[in-house]
Scaffold this motif. Structure first.
Motif, PDB file in Angstrom:
ATOM      1  N   PRO A  51       0.834  -1.205   0.000  1.00  0.00           N
ATOM      2  CA  PRO A  51       0.000   0.000   0.000  1.00  0.00           C
ATOM      3  C   PRO A  51       0.865   1.248   0.000  1.00  0.00           C
ATOM      4  O   PRO A  51       1.897   1.303   0.671  1.00  0.00           O
ATOM      5  CB  PRO A  51      -0.807  -0.128   1.301  1.00  0.00           C
ATOM      6  CG  PRO A  51      -0.759  -1.582   1.647  1.00  0.00           C
ATOM      7  CD  PRO A  51       0.575  -2.076   1.159  1.00  0.00           C
ATOM      8  N   ALA A  52       0.466   2.249  -0.767  1.00  0.00           N
ATOM      9  CA  ALA A  52       1.244   3.484  -0.870  1.00  0.00           C
ATOM     10  C   ALA A  52       0.313   4.621  -1.259  1.00  0.00           C
ATOM     11  O   ALA A  52      -0.806   4.401  -1.721  1.00  0.00           O
ATOM     12  CB  ALA A  52       2.361   3.336  -1.906  1.00  0.00           C
ATOM     13  N   ASN A  53       0.777   5.839  -1.043  1.00  0.00           N
ATOM     14  CA  ASN A  53       0.015   6.997  -1.495  1.00  0.00           C
ATOM     15  C   ASN A  53       0.961   8.089  -1.957  1.00  0.00           C
ATOM     16  O   ASN A  53       2.126   8.142  -1.557  1.00  0.00           O
ATOM     17  CB  ASN A  53      -0.940   7.508  -0.407  1.00  0.00           C
ATOM     18  CG  ASN A  53      -0.212   8.009   0.817  1.00  0.00           C
ATOM     19  OD1 ASN A  53       0.501   9.008   0.759  1.00  0.00           O
ATOM     20  ND2 ASN A  53      -0.397   7.313   1.943  1.00  0.00           N
ATOM     21  N   VAL A  54       0.442   8.947  -2.826  1.00  0.00           N
ATOM     22  CA  VAL A  54       1.181  10.101  -3.332  1.00  0.00           C
ATOM     23  C   VAL A  54       0.325  11.329  -3.059  1.00  0.00           C
ATOM     24  O   VAL A  54      -0.672  11.566  -3.745  1.00  0.00           O
ATOM     25  CB  VAL A  54       1.490   9.986  -4.837  1.00  0.00           C
ATOM     26  CG1 VAL A  54       2.319  11.187  -5.297  1.00  0.00           C
ATOM     27  CG2 VAL A  54       2.214   8.684  -5.152  1.00  0.00           C
ATOM     28  N   GLN A  55       0.697  12.110  -2.044  1.00  0.00           N
ATOM     29  CA  GLN A  55      -0.015  13.356  -1.773  1.00  0.00           C
ATOM     30  C   GLN A  55       0.547  14.428  -2.689  1.00  0.00           C
ATOM     31  O   GLN A  55       1.764  14.580  -2.822  1.00  0.00           O
ATOM     32  CB  GLN A  55       0.147  13.778  -0.313  1.00  0.00           C
ATOM     33  CG  GLN A  55      -0.700  15.005   0.043  1.00  0.00           C
ATOM     34  CD  GLN A  55      -0.637  15.345   1.526  1.00  0.00           C
ATOM     35  OE1 GLN A  55       0.150  14.774   2.272  1.00  0.00           O
ATOM     36  NE2 GLN A  55      -1.466  16.283   1.946  1.00  0.00           N
ATOM     37  N   THR A  56      -0.349  15.187  -3.322  1.00  0.00           N
ATOM     38  CA  THR A  56       0.075  16.151  -4.334  1.00  0.00           C
ATOM     39  C   THR A  56      -0.349  17.557  -3.928  1.00  0.00           C
ATOM     40  O   THR A  56      -1.416  17.757  -3.350  1.00  0.00           O
ATOM     41  CB  THR A  56      -0.524  15.808  -5.703  1.00  0.00           C
ATOM     42  OG1 THR A  56      -1.944  15.647  -5.571  1.00  0.00           O
ATOM     43  CG2 THR A  56       0.064  14.515  -6.237  1.00  0.00           C
ATOM     44  N   PHE A  57       0.485  18.538  -4.267  1.00  0.00           N
ATOM     45  CA  PHE A  57       0.227  19.938  -3.943  1.00  0.00           C
ATOM     46  C   PHE A  57       0.340  20.735  -5.251  1.00  0.00           C
ATOM     47  O   PHE A  57       1.358  20.676  -5.936  1.00  0.00           O
ATOM     48  CB  PHE A  57       1.236  20.454  -2.924  1.00  0.00           C
ATOM     49  CG  PHE A  57       1.252  19.649  -1.645  1.00  0.00           C
ATOM     50  CD1 PHE A  57       0.442  19.991  -0.582  1.00  0.00           C
ATOM     51  CD2 PHE A  57       2.072  18.522  -1.531  1.00  0.00           C
ATOM     52  CE1 PHE A  57       0.448  19.245   0.585  1.00  0.00           C
ATOM     53  CE2 PHE A  57       2.087  17.779  -0.357  1.00  0.00           C
ATOM     54  CZ  PHE A  57       1.268  18.138   0.703  1.00  0.00           C
ATOM     55  N   PHE A  58      -0.723  21.483  -5.582  1.00  0.00           N
ATOM     56  CA  PHE A  58      -0.827  22.114  -6.892  1.00  0.00           C
ATOM     57  C   PHE A  58      -0.739  23.630  -6.809  1.00  0.00           C
ATOM     58  O   PHE A  58      -1.188  24.252  -5.839  1.00  0.00           O
ATOM     59  CB  PHE A  58      -2.143  21.730  -7.568  1.00  0.00           C
ATOM     60  CG  PHE A  58      -2.150  20.339  -8.130  1.00  0.00           C
ATOM     61  CD1 PHE A  58      -1.837  20.101  -9.451  1.00  0.00           C
ATOM     62  CD2 PHE A  58      -2.463  19.258  -7.321  1.00  0.00           C
ATOM     63  CE1 PHE A  58      -1.831  18.822  -9.967  1.00  0.00           C
ATOM     64  CE2 PHE A  58      -2.463  17.966  -7.829  1.00  0.00           C
ATOM     65  CZ  PHE A  58      -2.137  17.754  -9.163  1.00  0.00           C
TER      66      PHE A  58
END
Length: 224
Positions: A51-58
């Motif tokens: 399990p993994a996640n990629v938090q993104t900031f735009f």
């Protein structure tokens, strides 16, 4: 999935054409442009079997759109429907991938989304030339991922899914056939997924999330 909305459009305009009253059922065209920002989605999934996640900031991006509409007085006073084709582009600033340890990483690229909406509006006429309105729409979105971060890791894919929007704005009547308008739209693209690729292009997993975008738009409408 895009094939169903032209059927809706044909039904929308054929039904409204049977309503009485030229001014309330006039066909119009519109176009708009403005600013867009995606609301920091966290793409979750499985990468390398874990399990993994990629938090993104735009950063801020832009939006454009056009379409046709007409009044639907058979549904109520001030009700109108539209078919809208729009596009938004938001640029990524940085990411925080759970598999790379704590802390944000610089990133490049962004999300490019094309949407086809069927919208329904309620106008609230005033004694003057200004008409506030509320609306909403359902449709189909096609999202292109073009995100790179870390040592050449990418989210590079195209995915289609359902989309919805809520709209609040106001129009100013310049003439009998021309309005200018401004509005704010909250848009949600549901369950958008992308493959995650290693620097050599190998797919190491996939991640996905709902993506929320807020746009502020300025446009013009012309009655035919």
């Amino acid at each position: 999935m895009f094939k169903s909305l032209p059927i809706f459009a044909a039904t929308l305009f054929a039904t409204s054409a049977m309503a009485e009253g030229h001014s309330s059922t006039a066909l119009y065209g519109f176009a708009f442009g403005g600013f867009a920002v995606s609301q920091e989605p966290t793409f979750e999934g499985v990468v390398g079997g874990n399990p993994a996640n990629v938090q993104t900031f735009f950063d801020d991006g832009h939006s454009i759109g056009f379409g046709v509409g007409r009044g639907l007085p058979q549904l109520g006073d001030g009700v109108r429907g539209e078919i809208e084709l729009s596009y938004s582009e938001t640029n990524i600033d940085n990411t925080d991938f759970s598999g790379n340890g704590p802390g944000q990483e610089p990133a490049n690229g962004g999300l490019n989304t094309t949407r086809l909406f069927a919208n329904l509006y309620k106008d609230f006429p005033t004694a003057g030339p200004v008409t506030p309105y509320l609306g909403g729409g359902l449709g189909i979105a096609s999202t292109d991922f073009d995100i790179s971060y870390g040592p050449g890791v990418t989210l590079a894919d195209t995915d289609e899914g359902l989309t919805a929007q809520i709209i609040a704005g106001g129009a100013y009547a310049v003439s009998d056939t021309m309005d200018v308008f401004a509005d704010v739209r909250f848009i949600r693209d549901f369950d958008i997924e992308s493959a995650r690729r290693a620097p050599d292009g190998t797919i190491t997993g996939s991640v996905g999330d709902d993506v929320d975008t807020v746009t502020v738009n300025f446009g013009v409408r012309f009655a035919f």
